[in-house]
Scaffold this active site. Structure first.
Site, PDB file in Angstrom:
ATOM      1  N   ARG A  92       0.882  -1.186   0.000  1.00 42.18           N
ATOM      2  CA  ARG A  92       0.000   0.000   0.000  1.00 42.18           C
ATOM      3  C   ARG A  92       0.906   1.218   0.000  1.00 42.18           C
ATOM      4  O   ARG A  92       1.700   1.419   0.931  1.00 42.18           O
ATOM      5  CB  ARG A  92      -0.918   0.001   1.222  1.00 42.18           C
ATOM      6  CG  ARG A  92      -1.644   1.337   1.386  1.00 42.18           C
ATOM      7  CD  ARG A  92      -2.736   1.333   2.438  1.00 42.18           C
ATOM      8  NE  ARG A  92      -3.934   0.659   1.959  1.00 42.18           N
ATOM      9  CZ  ARG A  92      -5.133   0.799   2.507  1.00 42.18           C
ATOM     10  NH1 ARG A  92      -5.305   1.585   3.551  1.00 42.18           N
ATOM     11  NH2 ARG A  92      -6.174   0.141   2.018  1.00 42.18           N
ATOM     12  N   HIS A 113      -7.562   0.949  -6.315  1.00 41.79           N
ATOM     13  CA  HIS A 113      -7.776   0.144  -5.112  1.00 41.79           C
ATOM     14  C   HIS A 113      -8.475  -1.156  -5.522  1.00 41.79           C
ATOM     15  O   HIS A 113      -9.638  -1.398  -5.181  1.00 41.79           O
ATOM     16  CB  HIS A 113      -8.609   0.932  -4.106  1.00 41.79           C
ATOM     17  CG  HIS A 113      -8.606   0.353  -2.716  1.00 41.79           C
ATOM     18  ND1 HIS A 113      -7.823  -0.717  -2.338  1.00 41.79           N
ATOM     19  CD2 HIS A 113      -9.318   0.696  -1.602  1.00 41.79           C
ATOM     20  CE1 HIS A 113      -8.038  -1.004  -1.064  1.00 41.79           C
ATOM     21  NE2 HIS A 113      -8.942  -0.162  -0.604  1.00 41.79           N
ATOM     22  N   GLN A 159     -10.422  -3.702  -3.047  1.00 40.25           N
ATOM     23  CA  GLN A 159     -11.739  -3.273  -2.576  1.00 40.25           C
ATOM     24  C   GLN A 159     -12.826  -3.673  -3.567  1.00 40.25           C
ATOM     25  O   GLN A 159     -13.940  -4.037  -3.188  1.00 40.25           O
ATOM     26  CB  GLN A 159     -11.741  -1.760  -2.365  1.00 40.25           C
ATOM     27  CG  GLN A 159     -13.034  -1.236  -1.780  1.00 40.25           C
ATOM     28  CD  GLN A 159     -13.284  -1.694  -0.348  1.00 40.25           C
ATOM     29  OE1 GLN A 159     -12.414  -1.590   0.496  1.00 40.25           O
ATOM     30  NE2 GLN A 159     -14.471  -2.221  -0.075  1.00 40.25           N
ATOM     31  N   ASP A 188     -17.104   7.688  -1.827  1.00 38.06           N
ATOM     32  CA  ASP A 188     -15.891   7.552  -1.013  1.00 38.06           C
ATOM     33  C   ASP A 188     -15.621   8.934  -0.411  1.00 38.06           C
ATOM     34  O   ASP A 188     -16.239   9.934  -0.815  1.00 38.06           O
ATOM     35  CB  ASP A 188     -14.733   7.090  -1.924  1.00 38.06           C
ATOM     36  CG  ASP A 188     -13.454   6.755  -1.159  1.00 38.06           C
ATOM     37  OD1 ASP A 188     -13.493   6.645   0.078  1.00 38.06           O
ATOM     38  OD2 ASP A 188     -12.401   6.611  -1.816  1.00 38.06           O
ATOM     39  N   CYS A 237     -16.332   2.106   0.656  1.00 41.10           N
ATOM     40  CA  CYS A 237     -15.206   1.246   1.055  1.00 41.10           C
ATOM     41  C   CYS A 237     -14.836   1.407   2.518  1.00 41.10           C
ATOM     42  O   CYS A 237     -14.202   0.533   3.091  1.00 41.10           O
ATOM     43  CB  CYS A 237     -14.006   1.526   0.156  1.00 41.10           C
ATOM     44  SG  CYS A 237     -13.359   3.213   0.288  1.00 41.10           S
ATOM     45  N   ARG A 251     -13.916  -8.223   2.375  1.00 40.20           N
ATOM     46  CA  ARG A 251     -12.484  -8.047   2.079  1.00 40.20           C
ATOM     47  C   ARG A 251     -11.741  -9.337   2.432  1.00 40.20           C
ATOM     48  O   ARG A 251     -10.842  -9.780   1.719  1.00 40.20           O
ATOM     49  CB  ARG A 251     -11.900  -6.868   2.880  1.00 40.20           C
ATOM     50  CG  ARG A 251     -12.445  -5.496   2.503  1.00 40.20           C
ATOM     51  CD  ARG A 251     -12.036  -5.094   1.099  1.00 40.20           C
ATOM     52  NE  ARG A 251     -10.598  -5.105   0.916  1.00 40.20           N
ATOM     53  CZ  ARG A 251      -9.763  -4.100   1.247  1.00 40.20           C
ATOM     54  NH1 ARG A 251     -10.261  -2.987   1.738  1.00 40.20           N
ATOM     55  NH2 ARG A 251      -8.461  -4.180   1.071  1.00 40.20           N
TER      56      ARG A 251
HETATM   57  N1  NVA Z   1      -9.873   6.958  -1.431  1.00 42.46           N
HETATM   58  C1  NVA Z   1      -9.505   6.544  -0.096  1.00 42.46           C
HETATM   59  C2  NVA Z   1      -9.763   5.087   0.103  1.00 42.46           C
HETATM   60  C3  NVA Z   1      -9.441   4.552   1.477  1.00 42.46           C
HETATM   61  C4  NVA Z   1      -9.682   3.078   1.621  1.00 42.46           C
HETATM   62  C5  NVA Z   1      -8.030   6.862   0.151  1.00 42.46           C
HETATM   63  O1  NVA Z   1      -7.226   6.668  -0.776  1.00 42.46           O
HETATM   64  O2  NVA Z   1      -7.706   7.327   1.224  1.00 42.46           O
HETATM   65  N1   CP Z   2     -11.348   0.175   2.607  1.00 41.99           N
HETATM   66  C1   CP Z   2     -10.069   0.066   3.020  1.00 41.99           C
HETATM   67  O1   CP Z   2      -9.148  -0.205   2.242  1.00 41.99           O
HETATM   68  O2   CP Z   2      -9.901   0.266   4.353  1.00 41.99           O
HETATM   69  P1   CP Z   2      -8.514   0.430   5.133  1.00 41.99           P
HETATM   70  O3   CP Z   2      -7.907   1.724   4.704  1.00 41.99           O
HETATM   71  O4   CP Z   2      -8.928   0.411   6.568  1.00 41.99           O
HETATM   72  O5   CP Z   2      -7.611  -0.727   4.786  1.00 41.99           O
END
Ligand code: NVA
Ligand code: CP
Length: 300
Positions: free
Chosen positions: A102, A129, A132, A217, A257, A285
């Site tokens: 990540r 992502h 997800q 989101d 998500c 997930r």
């Molecule tokens: N768009 C959000 C998703 C978090 C799971 C981010 O990138 O922070």
């Molecule tokens: N939806 C998601 O990826 O959550 P986290 O950021 O908690 O992993």
């Protein structure tokens, strides 16, 4: 032989994507603690950003499959001190069976994959992502059956989640209506590649007409915290609320998500209401990623 990677949904064919969804449903409904296909195998999880769901679901999934997961943060590895991504990929992949990453830049994941001798999974980048979407699509299939030909509405930021929804529309053949403020639309090359399935709308209400699934989101993603206030102004007309859900089909589902900001991108009434499936989505997930790990690590 080069390993299979999952840097993007587009690393899968539509048939493989459907296969993973169906397998995830099967693993969830017929949980067998004696089925341990990853006994003795190790997943390295590199998190350069926060996570609750992604970290716990991969850890739990590896444990249930008889393996282990190792959490690595840039704070305590040499990655955080500037060791080249290429070198890190070669070294880490020589010791583990799979790597989940990540990070901010999508390119970091693709470079990592190019130099890794084991499968690399995208656990979120600023651009995509895909994990997800495995869970979101599993959730839709469980509640409503196949999504082919249905209409999904995305309202809010044209961000990493929105990009992965565009990819899912291409692979699973559904229509995707998108409403984002000017300047916050998804990447034009992604929209173009998706063809007529993906349509941009000027208002959230127009985009929501006849939707089978409404999704949003956060307005400010990780790394955009300083833009929070300015984004609250830009996005104020891009909230999923009762009026939006009323424009959609009566049996439309709501997904997010998570983590969510009630009162910003979605009202509490919607996210905590009867059409919302966000907690099934979050639980999935685990099941979807077990199916993904099995696909990447156990398929002959
Ligand atoms: N768009 C959000 C998703 C978090 C799971 C981010 O990138 O922070
Ligand atoms: N939806 C998601 O990826 O959550 P986290 O950021 O908690 O992993």
């Amino acid at each position: 032989m080069n390993p299979r990677h999952f840097t993007s949904l587009l690393d899968l064919s539509g048939e493989e994507f459907r296969g993973i969804i169906n397998r995830a449903i099967e693993l969830k409904n017929n949980h067998d603690p004696d089925y341990q296909p990853l006994k003795g195998r190790l997943l390295a999880m590199i998190f350069e950003k926060s996570s609750t769901r992604t970290r716990i679901s991969f850890e739990a999934g590896m444990t249930q499959f008889g393996g282990n997961a190792s959490f690595l943060s840039p704070r305590d590895t040499q990655l955080g001190r500037g060791e080249p991504v290429q070198d890190s990929a070669k070294v880490i992949s020589s010791m583990v069976d799979c790597i989940m990453l990540r990070t901010d830049k999508h390119e970091t994941v693709t470079i990592f994959a190019r130099h890794s001798s084991v499968p690399v999974i995208n656990g979120l980048t600023d651009q995509q992502h895909p994990c997800q979407l495995l869970a979101d699509m599993q959730t839709y299939f469980e509640f409503r059956g196949d999504i082919k030909g249905k209409t999904v509405t995305w309202i809010g930021d044209g961000n990493n989640m929105c990009h992965s929804y565009i990819h899912a529309a291409m692979l699973l053949d559904f229509n995707l209506n998108i409403a984002c403020p000017a300047g916050y639309q998804p990447l034009p090359q992604f929209i173009k590649a998706a063809g007529e399935r993906v349509r941009l709308f000027n208002t959230a209400l127009e985009a929501a007409q006849n939707a089978d699934l409404c999704v949003t989101d956060v307005w400010a993603s990780m790394g955009q915290e300083e833009e929070q206030r300015q984004r609250e102004l830009v996005f104020k007309d891009y909230q999923i609320n009762a009026a939006i859900m009323n424009a959609a089909h009566k049996d439309a589902l709501f997904m997010h998500c998570l983590p969510a900001h009630r009162g910003e991108e979605v009202t509490a009434e919607v996210i905590d209401g009867p059409q919302s499936v966000v907690f099934a989505e979050a639980e999935n997930r685990l099941h979807a990623q077990k199916a993904l790990l099995e696909f990447l690590l156990c398929k002959k």
